[in-house]
Design an enzyme around this catalytic site. Structure first.
Site, PDB file in Angstrom:
ATOM      1  CD  GLU A   1       1.959   5.220   3.841  1.00 55.23           C
ATOM      2  OE1 GLU A   1       2.968   5.054   3.159  1.00 55.23           O
ATOM      3  OE2 GLU A   1       1.200   4.279   4.172  1.00 55.23           O
TER       4      GLU A   1
ATOM      5  CB  THR B   1      -0.929   0.022   1.239  1.00 55.59           C
ATOM      6  OG1 THR B   1      -0.099  -0.041   2.411  1.00 55.59           O
ATOM      7  CG2 THR B   1      -1.905  -1.135   1.244  1.00 55.59           C
TER       8      THR B   1
ATOM      9  CD  GLU C   1       1.186   1.465   6.135  1.00 55.07           C
ATOM     10  OE1 GLU C   1       0.109   1.649   5.560  1.00 55.07           O
ATOM     11  OE2 GLU C   1       2.290   1.475   5.533  1.00 55.07           O
TER      12      GLU C   1
ATOM     13  CG  ASP D   1      16.103  -3.711  17.770  1.00 56.10           C
ATOM     14  OD1 ASP D   1      15.116  -2.958  17.846  1.00 56.10           O
ATOM     15  OD2 ASP D   1      16.616  -4.061  16.683  1.00 56.10           O
TER      16      ASP D   1
ATOM     17  CG  ASP E   1      14.679   1.229  17.711  1.00 59.22           C
ATOM     18  OD1 ASP E   1      14.572   0.290  18.513  1.00 59.22           O
ATOM     19  OD2 ASP E   1      14.705   1.043  16.476  1.00 59.22           O
TER      20      ASP E   1
ATOM     21  CD  GLU F   1      12.201  -0.668  13.570  1.00 61.28           C
ATOM     22  OE1 GLU F   1      13.125   0.146  13.447  1.00 61.28           O
ATOM     23  OE2 GLU F   1      12.409  -1.878  13.830  1.00 61.28           O
TER      24      GLU F   1
ATOM     25  CG  HIS G   1      10.433  -0.920  16.874  1.00 59.55           C
ATOM     26  ND1 HIS G   1      10.638  -2.259  16.996  1.00 59.55           N
ATOM     27  CD2 HIS G   1      11.663  -0.369  16.823  1.00 59.55           C
ATOM     28  CE1 HIS G   1      11.943  -2.517  17.005  1.00 59.55           C
ATOM     29  NE2 HIS G   1      12.584  -1.386  16.904  1.00 59.55           N
TER      30      HIS G   1
ATOM     31  CG  HIS H   1      17.824  -7.901  14.399  1.00 61.33           C
ATOM     32  ND1 HIS H   1      17.531  -7.500  13.113  1.00 61.33           N
ATOM     33  CD2 HIS H   1      17.412  -6.878  15.206  1.00 61.33           C
ATOM     34  CE1 HIS H   1      16.978  -6.283  13.146  1.00 61.33           C
ATOM     35  NE2 HIS H   1      16.900  -5.877  14.390  1.00 61.33           N
TER      36      HIS H   1
END
Lengths: 743, 743
Positions: free
Chosen positions: A433, A263, A430, A383, A450, A421, A373, A551
């Site tokens: 937007e 989108t 989003e 994170d 973050d 995120e 996030h 991560h």
């Protein structure tokens, strides 16, 4: 006589009193008495309130926030994610310490997952199809939480599914230049490339490979890049230190655009138009899979070919070979292929932002937004939960002051706990937007925290230059963690500094030119003055690209509290600094945004551009005068506005004057937006801070256009340089115009 | 005793007075006395000032303005144009009646002219190359001013030069459907097409022709379309009436985009990047030339072929034939070609806007902009000098009040006398490009008065629905010219009306969906609430497309004062109406913009869209609910804001509250902008008012996308409908969000 005199005095006194009373209350002054709002609108930031805030920020509370947030893995849209949504809502709706209001906003977003029933596999397969070696499917467990079945298998989000099989080659970091060089020694068609993290973006390692005929890519983290060379989990890596264990794998989103990919420019609501999946841009065209260095070691050290160039060598105790393709004749894997079995699938799923607000008292239609996030790849202690723990401590302290009636900010404060995120800054994108017009008209600044703490050494701050001053002010009021009577500011300037033409030696701030966290949509799409802060490394002590558990399944509460920030004092320093800036942005009568500091950076950029490009541009009949004039206009306008602010008694003038000045400061970054400036870069509209591949400390579009033209030498490319110079000059002149009231 | 009593009384009085004085002046009240700005910021529009303004607007002054402005032809960038620049500056810098400041702003713009040394020629050439007929080079003179050597030869600006020669065919209005139909009867390759004005845009007549192989185009004004059929200058046309004489030719700009064509989206400054001329879009690919109906008559009545369809027939006393190509065998032109010798050339020339400002007292950073173009094709008495004469009378009356210290508007008023409008709204478009950020952040409204008077019958007003209310209010206060005790409003409602769901029967306003005058860049590019007004025809009395001297050499002071507005009373009514609206926009405490009237039009558009499209869209699995919800959200938000305004005592609350409400009203139209909504339409960003070719009274992008999809039936075209539905829904939801303070 005395009696008469006394009576006279008493009468006189009575008459005088009557006169005083009538004069004071009975006669309306020409302008009437001042309405109560006259003092309200003139109120400035309350320094004692800031001191109170600083003293109430509690490291133990942050620690408990983190413990709660990291109980289970909370990858976007999983049950663990929903648990954190509920936790945020509970905290922000708490009657004692919550916000005025908190709610969730949902988006249906395009995500990519491995298939739990068909785990991705990386194997070495002999010419007779025997499986000679299988890479680890999951990371090794050292603590019980790593055994949680919700720990997602390491994978490359948005990698296509597929079963490519071919000879292995080592391709360094997977940069265009790496494949270009490698392709000179070996025919890459049909090969599998193994690359290490760093140098190029995740998706780029596959995107760059495909044109050479590479059919699959592996990626791992070399101990050189993350572990300062150490490799052994018997005594060196986590749980013995912060270093990545041999089986650790960095997960990640393998895409180059931000926001929901189906989108573009539209909030991803249920009925929103979605582009066909095959039209998605910026994702890997071939399968790619991340593995641990334990497995990478086995594969790379067996490779055939000649020694790769020195910059390609990593920390393994073998030579990284170059060419081949495939394994050495002396290897057990001789003549074998590497095979990837990738079963990733995509799915449109419901992701939530959690939003909260403290309504402003005087200017409710001015917003300071603070966000981070909420989703992680696994437990995400650092994170993003370090940042979320900090945000929750901030809202606890501020929320309590509000609930107790002790404080209400001048402007509204909006808190955002963004979803998804990790898949590409989706929740925040989003949001921008959906509320584009409202946010761009009213947002004073966006603060992003973050990863709050990468390490314990020093502050790192990035953002628009207009925020420099308020960040400096805040950091001077916060004690550096672990140091006696040293401020965060004084500590910071030791680690990172520069000499400003206006201020002399000051700490060096970074710029938000990339899309590394949720500030991206605010900076690049909305043009909102933004900042991002964290505590970080002493670079003299480690070369790690990032904290080594990043991560991986090791980014847990145990890791954070033992190796990243024991005692949570760096978290506390970040909470205090960010909160201090937040309160100043929300409460100051005149917004603490300095346009002259912006002028200084534009001048720096201009000087660099003139040095690098002017001569060559003149030879092409392209002149830099309009850009020079524009930067000159900007400097004059900024000096003028500063002068107006300094010479005004704004607390005693009409509140419309301070609003006017504040609007000029607030909207300054919006003037640098041009939706047509970067036709090839999704949602990059800010002509000063857009990303750039040229790697020059100057205007990004100009630097990139120049690099292209210099390479191709084509007139049409020089035309693009001229075009961008005009775009840039007009934007900067336009920004200068906005710093003046009328003409 | 009397003496003592007197002394006592005097002493008592003195003491009381002292008490009163001290009590009143010496003791500060709890809130202090109100600063003087408290009353200033609460001031509302002064109705007596409006009455004073209305009474001072003088028709004789307007007449004298027009006389001065039309002394010489003043085509853009000519000496005559410079004369008008000087005249405007002199008037706006007048110490008695001028503005606070006036200045010029220059742009280097791409224009197109005929070559005075090589006039364009249209001839009939026999097969032996003999010239059998030559069309008029210039229009016939009836008054001395038409002999001015500066009267430019009729031509089609931006037509390429060239000498096409071929058989003539009649192609009606040059619409795509006209050429399509004609092409069925005759091979159009190598032909010259003669077309009449109307039905399609000027440039379109050539652009539509070229794909069929047509090599040149003529265009003329049929007496049916302009003269209610009359043709003779012996007793019917000007100078006997307002009708166009037989040699009259409508000049014009033959392009489809607006603004300087070499510098899209960039202000055309000297060093600005210019696109290669060959990349210009929207101009004729083949030569085109306008001629008078006198010449058209000679050509058309000699054409071969069969009778063209009835809608193709004009007012000539012959049958308009269809087919051919070329002339009848019985014609003296049998076997002859028509030849165009076009010598137009393009040149980048310096064009000026003249700008003036009255600085606002309370909110100098809020602008009401009032403008009209200054350039004409020839003397331009009606187009544009009627509007300029009105603007000058407005500034005279307002300027004098300012200079005398009797008035200063709350908000700043900017006046623009735009250059080079006739070539494509260039001056106003460049202005909006140069000051994009500042204007979009601060402009309350734009008022355009170009041709002030087309005719004497009734007001015509077009604009955003939010302005309807203030236009109604103003028109109720202005007397209709030539009518006793009838207001402009009461007269207007007789000529054009509709039934509003909220207000019942009201005058019908038009929309600014095209690019017919300088409002285009304000509406479509900047998203500024805009309006355009004029006095116009009684449509029961004439079918003229436009006043018949439009863009001819007959649009002179003589023509205007004899046939368009004798006594200049309609000019006066327009000055009073526009000025009244202007003062209200500049002075009202709460901006007179009504968001509920906007909601009504969105609902009308929605209802039309549902009726026309819903069923078919459902069959394609595209649902209109998001659009319905968006319009519903907008209505609720508008109702809420109206309620806030009605229930507030804004004169006594903090001025930041009224500013907040005003910002919401001011910025409402900005929320409807989407720079990506119309990728094929230059500088059209307003999703509600963009131009549309579908011709349906509903959302333009939806209507066009639907028409395309219905025609092609392709999935990708239905996708575009769905996409635009999402764009539209998001914009309307976004606009609704901006009508709320925080959440």
């Amino acid at each position: 006589m005395i009696k008469q005199v006394l009576i006279g005095i008493l009468c006189g006194a009575a008459v005088l009193t009557a006169g005083l009373l009538i004069g004071h209350y009975g006669i309306t002054k020409s302008n009437g008495s001042a309405p109560s709002w006259v003092t309200d609108v003139a109120k400035d930031v309350d320094e004692s309130l800031i001191q109170k805030f600083l003293s109430e920020v509690d490291n133990k509370q942050i620690q408990e926030n983190l413990r709660e947030l990291t109980k289970v893995p909370h990858m976007a849209t999983t049950a663990g994610d929903e648990q954190t949504v509920q936790f945020m809502l509970k905290r922000w709706q708490d009657p004692e310490t919550g916000l005025d209001q908190a709610w969730r906003e949902e988006y249906m977003v395009y995500l990519s997952f491995p298939d739990p029933k068909n785990p991705n596999m990386v194997t070495v397969v002999s010419s007779s199809d025997a499986v000679l070696y299988t890479a680890r499917e999951k990371e090794k467990s050292y603590t019980p939480d790593q055994d949680d079945p919700e720990v997602v298998q390491p994978y490359a989000a948005y990698s296509p599914a597929g079963q490519p099989q071919g000879k292995l080659v080592y391709a360094n970091q997977g940069k265009p230049s790496d494949y270009q060089l490698l392709n000179k020694t070996v025919d890459l068609r049909g090969t599998i490339a193994i690359t290490r993290y760093g140098g190029a973006g995740r998706a780029a390692k596959a995107i760059n490979a495909a044109p050479y005929g590479v059919i699959g890519v592996l990626v791992y983290t070399d101990p050189l890049d993350i572990n300062d060379g150490v490799m052994s989990d018997t005594n060196e890596t986590y749980p013995h230190s912060w270093y990545m264990p041999p089986s650790g794998v960095e997960r990640g989103s393998f895409n180059t655009q931000y926001g929901d990919m189906l989108t573009p420019y539209l909030a991803a609501k249920e009925e929103t138009y979605r582009i066909p999946v095959e039209n998605i841009k910026g994702i890997p065209p071939i399968p790619i899979q991340p593995i641990g260095f334990e497995d990478a070691y086995r594969l790379i050290c067996e490779l055939d070919g000649t020694a790769a160039p020195a910059p390609w060598q990593g920390a393994f105790n073998c030579t990284y070979n170059f060419g081949g393709p495939g394994f050495k004749p002396t290897s057990a894997f001789n003549n074998s292929d590497v095979k990837l079995d990738i079963f990733n699938y995509a799915e449109v799923k419901n992701s939530s932002n959690v939003m909260g607000v403290i309504r402003g008292s005087v200017e409710p239609d001015r917003y300071v937004i603070y966000g981070n996030h909420r989703d992680s790849w696994v437990h995400g202690a650092i994170d993003p939960s370090s940042g979320t723990s900090v945000m929750l401590e901030l809202t606890r302290v501020l929320g309590r002051m509000v609930k107790q009636g002790k404080w209400r900010p001048r402007r509204s404060i909006i808190f955002g706990s963004w979803g998804a995120e990790e898949f590409g800054l989706i929740g925040s994108a989003e949001y921008t937007e959906q509320y584009f017009a409202k946010l761009s008209e009213r947002t004073v600044a966006y603060i992003n925290v973050d990863i709050a703490v990468f390490a314990n050494a020093t502050l790192r701050a990035s953002g628009m230059p207009s925020l420099q001053n308020v960040i400096f002010k805040a950091t001077k009021q916060v004690d550096a963690p672990g140091l006696d009577s040293t401020s965060v500011y004084d500590n910071w300037i030791r680690y990172a500094n520069r000499t400003s033409s206006t201020h002399g030696p000051i700490p060096k701030m970074g710029y938000l030119s990339g899309a590394g966290s949720d500030y991206a949509a605010f900076v690049h799409y909305l043009g909102i003055t933004s900042m991002d802060i964290s505590y970080t490394y002493d670079r003299s002590k480690t070369n790690a690209r990032i904290y080594p558990a990043y991560h991986t399944a090791y980014d847990t509460f145990d890791y954070a509290s033992k190796f990243i920030d024991p005692g949570f004092v760096s978290h506390q320093a970040i909470a205090r600094t960010a909160g201090n800036v937040l309160i100043r942005l929300a409460d100051s009568l005149v917004l603490p945004l300095n346009c002259s500091d912006y002028a200084e950076i534009l001048e720096d950029y201009l000087n660099t551009a003139v040095t690098l490009y002017q001569q060559q541009l003149q030879a092409q009949n392209i002149f830099m005068e309009p850009l020079k004039n524009a930067v000159g206009s900007f400097r004059s306008a900024a000096t003028h506005l500063d002068q107006v602010i300094r010479s005004s008694d704004l607390a005693n003038e009409t509140p419309l004057k301070v609003r006017r000045i504040n609007d000029q400061l607030m909207l300054l970054d919006r003037a640098f937006l041009d939706p047509l400036a970067f036709p090839d870069k999704y949602a990059y509209r800010h002509v000063i801070w857009a990303s750039s591949s040229a790697g020059k400390p100057t205007f990004p579009g100009l630097a990139d256009a120049y690099a292209n033209a210099e390479l191709s030498g084509q007139t049409s490319d020089w035309d693009k340089v001229h075009y961008h110079l005009s775009v840039l000059s007009q934007a900067i002149e336009g920004a200068a115009h906005t710093l003046v009231d009328v003409i």
